[in-house]
Every structure is written in C-alpha cells, then in structure tokens.
Scaffold this motif. Structure first.
Motif, PDB file in Angstrom:
ATOM      1  N   ALA A  15       0.847  -1.191   0.000  1.00 18.41           N
ATOM      2  CA  ALA A  15       0.000   0.000   0.000  1.00 18.41           C
ATOM      3  C   ALA A  15       0.881   1.239   0.000  1.00 18.41           C
ATOM      4  N   TYR A  16       0.469   2.251  -0.779  1.00 21.18           N
ATOM      5  CA  TYR A  16       1.104   3.567  -0.664  1.00 21.18           C
ATOM      6  C   TYR A  16       0.333   4.312   0.413  1.00 21.18           C
ATOM      7  N   GLY A  17       0.848   4.358   1.611  1.00 19.04           N
ATOM      8  CA  GLY A  17       0.092   4.949   2.720  1.00 19.04           C
ATOM      9  C   GLY A  17      -1.167   4.126   2.963  1.00 19.04           C
ATOM     10  N   GLU A  18      -2.324   4.769   2.812  1.00 17.44           N
ATOM     11  CA  GLU A  18      -3.589   4.070   3.046  1.00 17.44           C
ATOM     12  C   GLU A  18      -4.070   3.328   1.803  1.00 17.44           C
ATOM     13  N   ARG A  19      -3.500   3.721   0.670  1.00 14.34           N
ATOM     14  CA  ARG A  19      -4.006   3.237  -0.603  1.00 14.34           C
ATOM     15  C   ARG A  19      -3.436   1.858  -0.934  1.00 14.34           C
ATOM     16  N   LYS A  20      -4.280   0.837  -0.793  1.00 12.26           N
ATOM     17  CA  LYS A  20      -3.837  -0.537  -1.086  1.00 12.26           C
ATOM     18  C   LYS A  20      -3.684  -0.716  -2.586  1.00 12.26           C
ATOM     19  N   VAL A  21      -2.519  -1.181  -3.005  1.00 10.12           N
ATOM     20  CA  VAL A  21      -2.263  -1.299  -4.430  1.00 10.12           C
ATOM     21  C   VAL A  21      -2.055  -2.746  -4.866  1.00 10.12           C
ATOM     22  N   LEU A  22      -1.375  -3.532  -4.050  1.00 12.65           N
ATOM     23  CA  LEU A  22      -1.175  -4.940  -4.398  1.00 12.65           C
ATOM     24  C   LEU A  22      -1.817  -5.810  -3.329  1.00 12.65           C
ATOM     25  N   GLY A  39      -1.520  -5.724 -17.788  1.00 14.07           N
ATOM     26  CA  GLY A  39      -2.626  -5.194 -16.993  1.00 14.07           C
ATOM     27  C   GLY A  39      -2.892  -3.761 -17.361  1.00 14.07           C
ATOM     28  N   PRO A  40      -4.100  -3.284 -17.093  1.00 12.69           N
ATOM     29  CA  PRO A  40      -4.449  -1.901 -17.423  1.00 12.69           C
ATOM     30  C   PRO A  40      -3.620  -0.895 -16.622  1.00 12.69           C
ATOM     31  N   ASN A  41      -3.703   0.368 -17.002  1.00 15.50           N
ATOM     32  CA  ASN A  41      -3.037   1.442 -16.257  1.00 15.50           C
ATOM     33  C   ASN A  41      -3.485   1.410 -14.801  1.00 15.50           C
ATOM     34  N   GLY A  42      -2.535   1.537 -13.920  1.00 17.38           N
ATOM     35  CA  GLY A  42      -2.875   1.596 -12.499  1.00 17.38           C
ATOM     36  C   GLY A  42      -3.168   0.250 -11.869  1.00 17.38           C
ATOM     37  N   SER A  43      -2.921  -0.837 -12.593  1.00 20.70           N
ATOM     38  CA  SER A  43      -3.240  -2.154 -12.024  1.00 20.70           C
ATOM     39  C   SER A  43      -2.158  -2.635 -11.055  1.00 20.70           C
ATOM     40  N   GLY A  44      -1.001  -1.976 -11.035  1.00 22.99           N
ATOM     41  CA  GLY A  44       0.009  -2.318 -10.041  1.00 22.99           C
ATOM     42  C   GLY A  44       1.257  -2.987 -10.592  1.00 22.99           C
ATOM     43  N   LYS A  45       1.461  -2.929 -11.908  1.00 21.16           N
ATOM     44  CA  LYS A  45       2.621  -3.586 -12.516  1.00 21.16           C
ATOM     45  C   LYS A  45       3.928  -2.963 -12.042  1.00 21.16           C
ATOM     46  N   THR A  46       3.987  -1.645 -12.125  1.00 20.61           N
ATOM     47  CA  THR A  46       5.203  -0.957 -11.696  1.00 20.61           C
ATOM     48  C   THR A  46       5.467  -1.189 -10.211  1.00 20.61           C
ATOM     49  N   THR A  47       4.397  -1.141  -9.432  1.00 23.21           N
ATOM     50  CA  THR A  47       4.552  -1.350  -7.990  1.00 23.21           C
ATOM     51  C   THR A  47       5.109  -2.733  -7.695  1.00 23.21           C
ATOM     52  N   LEU A  48       4.613  -3.734  -8.429  1.00 26.67           N
ATOM     53  CA  LEU A  48       5.122  -5.092  -8.240  1.00 26.67           C
ATOM     54  C   LEU A  48       6.600  -5.162  -8.604  1.00 26.67           C
ATOM     55  N   PRO A  86      13.584   1.420 -15.492  1.00 28.62           N
ATOM     56  CA  PRO A  86      12.348   2.039 -15.007  1.00 28.62           C
ATOM     57  C   PRO A  86      11.442   2.502 -16.144  1.00 28.62           C
ATOM     58  N   GLN A  87      10.185   2.720 -15.775  1.00 33.00           N
ATOM     59  CA  GLN A  87       9.196   3.129 -16.779  1.00 33.00           C
ATOM     60  C   GLN A  87       9.526   4.496 -17.366  1.00 33.00           C
ATOM     61  N   ASN A  88       9.924   5.399 -16.477  1.00 29.49           N
ATOM     62  CA  ASN A  88      10.281   6.735 -16.941  1.00 29.49           C
ATOM     63  C   ASN A  88      11.675   7.072 -16.469  1.00 29.49           C
ATOM     64  N   ASP A 167      10.429  -2.203 -17.148  1.00 28.82           N
ATOM     65  CA  ASP A 167       9.100  -1.615 -17.044  1.00 28.82           C
ATOM     66  C   ASP A 167       8.774  -0.854 -18.327  1.00 28.82           C
ATOM     67  N   GLU A 168       7.952  -1.456 -19.152  1.00 30.77           N
ATOM     68  CA  GLU A 168       7.594  -0.868 -20.457  1.00 30.77           C
ATOM     69  C   GLU A 168       8.815  -0.390 -21.226  1.00 30.77           C
ATOM     70  N   PRO A 169       9.742  -1.307 -21.514  1.00 34.72           N
ATOM     71  CA  PRO A 169      11.002  -0.900 -22.141  1.00 34.72           C
ATOM     72  C   PRO A 169      10.855  -0.490 -23.598  1.00 34.72           C
ATOM     73  N   LEU A 200       4.562  -5.019 -20.268  1.00 35.09           N
ATOM     74  CA  LEU A 200       4.240  -4.609 -21.630  1.00 35.09           C
ATOM     75  C   LEU A 200       2.785  -4.188 -21.704  1.00 35.09           C
ATOM     76  N   HIS A 201       2.494  -3.284 -22.630  1.00 33.15           N
ATOM     77  CA  HIS A 201       1.094  -2.970 -22.902  1.00 33.15           C
ATOM     78  C   HIS A 201       0.633  -3.620 -24.191  1.00 33.15           C
ATOM     79  N   ASP A 202       1.586  -3.920 -25.058  1.00 33.40           N
ATOM     80  CA  ASP A 202       1.250  -4.512 -26.352  1.00 33.40           C
ATOM     81  C   ASP A 202       1.048  -6.020 -26.179  1.00 33.40           C
TER      82      ASP A 202
ATOM     83  N   SER B 159       9.424   8.959  -1.152  1.00 31.28           N
ATOM     84  CA  SER B 159      10.780   9.028  -1.689  1.00 31.28           C
ATOM     85  C   SER B 159      10.876  10.120  -2.749  1.00 31.28           C
ATOM     86  N   ARG B 160       9.792  10.844  -2.944  1.00 29.66           N
ATOM     87  CA  ARG B 160       9.825  11.875  -3.976  1.00 29.66           C
ATOM     88  C   ARG B 160      10.169  13.229  -3.389  1.00 29.66           C
ATOM     89  N   LEU B 161      10.925  13.991  -4.154  1.00 32.06           N
ATOM     90  CA  LEU B 161      11.346  15.300  -3.706  1.00 32.06           C
ATOM     91  C   LEU B 161      10.779  16.315  -4.693  1.00 32.06           C
TER      92      LEU B 161
END
Ligand SMILES: Nc1ncnc2c1ncn2[C@@H]1O[C@H](COP(=O)(O)OP(=O)(O)OP(=O)(O)O)[C@@H](O)[C@H]1O
Ligand SMILES: [Mg+2]
Lengths: 263, 350
Positions: A15-22, A39-48, A86-88, A167-169, A200-202, B159-161
């Motif tokens: 969870a990011y703080g209160e927000r459960k993601v995985l 998985g769709p945007n926001g489904s938790g791929k990057t977090t995993l 990384p993704q970005n 991550d989305e290379p 991947l998204h494709d 972790s973000r600034l």
C-alpha cells in the motif's frame, strides 16, 4: 548456478500509505524465461516490479531472490543480482551516453578505482546490443525519447545481473527497435539463462516474446500461465473492458489479438 | 557537445587553473590601499616559506609593509580562497544530491540557518577568540543542520522530492532566519556591526585564527565529498536508479548533507553569509567541463576559490577607504545569474 536468478513473490501486499495497491500477489519468475506482466493502467505492474527490486519498503518474507529474503540482501549485493529499467527516466544533468551506460558498472567498481578495460568492454557490448554505439559521445539531454530508453536498457545490460526487470522498455520505440530489444531480452533468457521480467502494454508483443504471462487487474493477479492460456478473448474482455478477436499467428502459433471496440 | 570530446585536456587545464589561482592570490596581495610593490610581495612571501626563512633579504621593506602583507592581506586572501572552495563544492554537491541546478546553501536557507546560529552565539557573548569562534561555528552548524532538515522534510513526500517546493521552502526559511537575525540585532544594538557582518559576509576581520577554525572542517568536508563523487554522479540521475545500482542512497545523502551543513557553517562562522558562490561557480563550470563530478568537483573547488578572491579584492579596492561586504559583490553577480537560470528552466518546461 542453476538456482541463480530465481525470483519468488509470496503473498505480497503493498500500500502507498492508506491506498492498497497490491493484494496477495504470488508469482514465480524462473531463469531462462521471459515473463510478461500485463494489466491496465494503475493495475500495479510498476509497484510489483519495484517491490521485486527492493525499491519500495514491503513486508519481510514476501520477495525471495535465489531463495533468500530480499530484505536480507545488501543494496550493493542486490545490484549485482537485479537490474532495473524504469518506466520513466528523466536525467537533469548532461552526462554523455557513455557515462550513463558506464554507471551500470557502479556495483563492480571500487570506491577509488578507475573503470577497468573489462568495464569498458562490457559497456561497449551493452551499447552495441541496444544499438546506441553511434550515440556514445552525445549528451543524454540531446537524444530522443526512444534513444534514451535504449540507453537505459544498455545501462541495465552493463550491470551484468542475472535478473533484469524491465518496465515498459519498448513504449517509445519504433517497430524495428521494439523487435530488436525484445529479441535481445529473449536471447538473454534463452541462450544465457537470465531471468527476464517485462511489463508490456502490447498484448501481441507479449504473446510473441514471453514464455509466461501474469495478467493483473486492480492489484491482483487474475491469471498466470503460457500466452495461449492467459490471452483468451473472455479474459481480455474482463480485464480491459474491450471487445476483441483472438487468432493464432500462423508463423509462431502464438495468440494474436485484434481489438475491435471498447465497451 | 562542448565538453565530452576532449576529456584528455581536462588534467592539463586543471593544473593551469591551479596556477592561475595562485597568480590571482598573489595579485590580490599586491592590490589595496597601502601601496606595496609587486616584487616586494614576492620577496615577503618567499621569505616566509619554510626553508627559505632568513635567506631572502628584506632590506628596504618596512616592518609595517611586512605586517600588512603577512598579518592582514595574506590571511584574508587565504580565507577567501578556502571559503570559496568550500562553498562552491557544497553548491555542486547539493545540486547533484537534489538533482536541482538551483540548489545552493544560500537559496536552501542553510547559510541563513548557520547565520542565525552564529548570531545567537554572538548575542550570548562569544567573541573572536579560538574558543569563541569554535563555539560560534558549532552554533552555526546546528542552525544549518536544523534548517536543512526542515527544508528537506517539507519538500519530500515518501521518496519523492518536489524540486519547486525545495527551493520555495528554502527561500521561505531563509527569510524567517534573516528576520530572526534582525530581531536579535535589535536586542543587542552594541553588537550590531558585528552581526551585520554575518548577514552580508565579509573577510575584513580575517585572521589566522579564523583560518585555523575553517581549515579542519574544510579538509574533512572536501575529503568526504571527493570520496563520494561517483555516488553523486549516479544519485544525480535519480534516487531509485542509484539504489538499484547498489548505492546506499539514504546513508550517502545523510553524510553529504551533514558535510554540506558543516562546511557552510564553518564559512559562515568565520566570514558570514556569502551567497551565490555555490550557485554560479558549479553552473558555469558545468557548461565547460560537463556534469561528471569527477571533473566538475575539482574545478568547482578551484573556481570557487578564484571567484571569492576576485570578489573580495573588488570589495577592498572599489571604493577605498570604505569596504563593500563581499556578499554584496557576489549578489551583484549572482542575482542576475539566478534570474537567467529561472528563465531558462521556465523555457525548458514550456
Ligand atoms: N507513489 C505513489 N503514491 C501513491 N499511489 C501511487 C504511487 N504510485 C502509484 N500509485 C497508485 O498505485 C496504483 C498502481 O500504480 P502502478 O504504477 O503500479 O500501476 P501500473 O500498473 O504500473 O500502471 P501503468 O500502466 O500506468 O504504468 C495506481 O492506482 C497508482 O495511482
Ligand atoms: Mg507502470
């Protein structure tokens, strides 16, 4: 060497703080295999992926690398096992492309040592593999988005780890470079026994190049297995809310998806 | 690209620039209200070199001339060299650490935090003795460290600034620190001049005692910074990247932030708040030698030293017999520079 590169995720919650993601993620990533995360945007791929690289603070005993809890491994040790694309990537300062790829050698260079000729050779190999040799002396600030993505891939290759998390290379690459990068990572897995995990998204690219796939939705794994089992039209419809046709690619016998319209 | 093609010239250019700074320092010794001939400056300096003592004839040079060169101008030039080197190295470190070309001890409030600490020590009554200076330096260090922690924690979520918040928080805290310094000055009108020096920065009270206070902090600080140049490079490309490349990011950041606070505090305690050195010097040099700290850092050290010697010489000779605070001179150079940077970063966002 056989157990080198095994990554297991066991009942991972994040969870990011209160927000459960995985929620309760269980997955295994084996050496010699290319494994896709879809998985769709926001489904938790990057977090995993970040959890698998210990870039986020997860609970103990949730991620294992080579059978050891990732939390028990030193950062410097981990860097020799796992590399991340990384993704970005945004780089503020103007290093040369060569310098950036050489940073992939950081885990191997002692504090006061210079880069060795081996390091330079590895960097050259990585740049050649990612097809960015011609950019070596260019400033990282002056190259295109797709070129930057390949530079970051080269940096990960230079790290010479057993496990590469991408991550989305290929999100910004033209079709030729998409194929070349995917072929490269497949070779690394099949010929050199690396563990490749790639977001991947494709769906078609995933079907062609991945040996196994995990499909995520809202932080849960909906299903995992070989592309033929995972990429059925019912499941794609359920996860992505679209209507599509699924054929078989006559060349590779892999599923081929044609999206029709959204629902 | 301007810089990457000619790596092999970096070493000779660096050696030349060191010689340049030495020449600059000697020139500065010769300039000033008291008229001293250039060869005399040389003879006096040579006569004080270990091994040459007594062998250089000093006849024809008055004792007061010797004393002006050795007791007044030389410590002043050395203090300017050291402060400039330290501040530029700190600026360069912070820019890589925060991945922000505008990070600088002045703009992030560290200098004013140190100034506040120093002011409190002075108001309490610590003077110019080694003990007094030492205590002032420690108070300055605490002020600097507290400020850096506040600014850093305000601008970070997880972790973000946030780069914008970082600069804004720094400027806000900086205002607050300056305001408190002004208030304290009202309570101690008798020490007003002395405290004024802190807020504007000046080498006019330079002496060997100040050099002895500053030097150890500077040597240790710069050593630690140079040990971490490779880490700084990697961190400047992103914290998560650095972590996945095997760098203990949090620990490195703590060490280097402490170093930045100590070095800034030591310069503030000895010569007051001198702004913009840490902003301008690394920036100009980045255009010339690139962002690789393995070459940028040594050049920043030399460049900062040269810059402050020039600024201090101007402070002495522009309007004699009056002295302009050196901080005012660096600000005259620095403010337009900062605005230009802002405009450029605005463009790159658009
Ligand atoms: N730093 C963060 N703080 C809070 N919430 C976050 C953070 N990062 C991601 N999230 C949330 O967590 C969820 C999963 O994000 P994640 O980045 O893992 O998705 P993703 O599957 O990689 O999506 P995409 O395909 O868009 O890259 C999203 O709902 C996102 O809003
Ligand atoms: Mg993502």
């Amino acid at each position: 060497m056989e157990t080198q590169g095994l990554v297991e995720v066991k009942n991972l919650n994040y969870a990011y703080g209160e927000r459960k993601v995985l929620e309760d993620i269980c997955a295994t990533f084996r050496p010699g295999m290319v494994c896709g995360l879809l998985g769709p945007n926001g489904s938790g791929k990057t977090t995993l992926l970040k959890n698998m690289a210990a870039l986020l603070e997860a609970d103990k005993n949730t991620v294992y690398v080579n059978g050891m809890d990732i939390k028990t491994l030193a950062v410097s040790q981990l860097a020799k096992e796992i590399s991340v694309v990384p993704q970005n990537s945004y780089i503020e300062f103007d290093f040369s492309v060569f310098d950036i790829v050489m940073m992939g050698r950081t885990p191997y260079i002692r504090r006061f040592a210079q880069e060795s000729s081996t390091d330079v050779e590895i960097v050259q190999w990585a740049m050649k593999t990612a097809r960015i040799e011609h950019l070596a002396e260019r400033s990282i600030k002056s190259i295109s988005g797709g070129e930057l993505q390949r530079v970051i891939i080269a940096r990960a290759l230079a790290q010479k780890s057993n496990i590469i998390l991408l991550d989305e290379p290929v999100s910004q690459l033209d079709i030729s470079h998409q194929l070349s990068i995917m072929e490269t990572v497949r070779d690394l897995a099949h010929e050199h026994g690396l563990t490749i995990v790639v977001v991947l998204h494709d769906l078609n690219l995933a079907a062609e190049f991945c040996d196994t796939l995990y499909l995520l939705k809202d932080g849960e794994i909906v299903c995992g297995g070989v592309p033929k089992e995972v990429l059925t039209y019912e499941r794609i419809e359920q996860v992505y809310q679209i209507v599509c046709l699924v054929y078989e690619n006559p060349v590779s016998q892999k599923p081929h998806i044609i999206p029709v319209h959204s629902r | 690209m301007s810089s990457f093609g000619n790596r092999k010239f970096i070493k000779p250019v660096f050696i030349l620039s060191i010689l340049g700074v030495i020449l600059l320092a000697i020139t500065s010794l010769f300039l000033g209200t008291a008229n001293i001939r250039f060869p005399d400056v040389f003879r006096i300096l040579l006569s004080y070199l270990p091994g040459l003592k007594g062998r250089i004839p000093l006849d024809g040079i008055s004792d007061s001339t010797i004393s002006i060169v050795i007791k007044l101008r030389l410590p002043r030039v050395i203090l300017a060299l050291l402060s400039g080197a330290g501040l530029a190295a700190v600026g360069s470190t912070m820019q890589s650490l925060f991945r922000n070309p505008m990070a600088e001890p002045g703009l992030l409030g560290i200098s004013s935090g140190a100034g506040l600490g120093a002011t409190i020590a002075i108001v309490i009554g610590f003077g110019d003795s080694i003990f007094g200076l030492g205590t002032t330096a420690i108070a300055a260090f605490i002020g600097a460290l507290v400020t850096v922690l506040i600014v850093y924690n305000i601008s970070r979520t997880g972790s973000r600034l946030s780069q914008t918040v970082l600069i804004l928080a720094g400027i806000a805290i900086s205002f607050m620190n300056s305001a408190v310094i002004q208030l304290l000055m009202i309570f101690r009108r008798d020490r007003m001049d002395y405290i004024m020096m802190w807020t504007m920065g000046s080498f006019s009270t330079a002496g060997w005692n100040k050099i002895f206070i500053l030097l150890p902090f500077l040597v240790i600080g710069l050593t630690l910074i140079f040990i971490h140049t490779r880490h700084l490079n990697v961190i400047s490309t992103g914290e998560e990247t650095a972590k996945s490349l095997g760098i203990e990011v949090e620990r490195t950041k703590k060490i280097l932030l402490a170093v930045c606070s100590v070095v800034t505090a030591a310069t503030v305690a000895t010569s007051g708040i001198i702004g913009f050195v840490g902003l301008i010097i690394p920036h100009v040099l980045r255009l010339l030698v690139g962002s690789d700290q393995k070459s940028l850092m040594p050049f920043s050290v030399v460049g900062g030293a040269a810059f402050l010697v020039i600024c201090d010489t101007l402070a002495r000779i522009v309007a004699p017999p009056a002295e302009i605070p050196v901080g005012a001179i660096t600000a005259v150079f620095g403010s337009p520079f900062f605005i230009a940077l802002l405009i450029r970063s605005k463009r790159s966002v658009m």
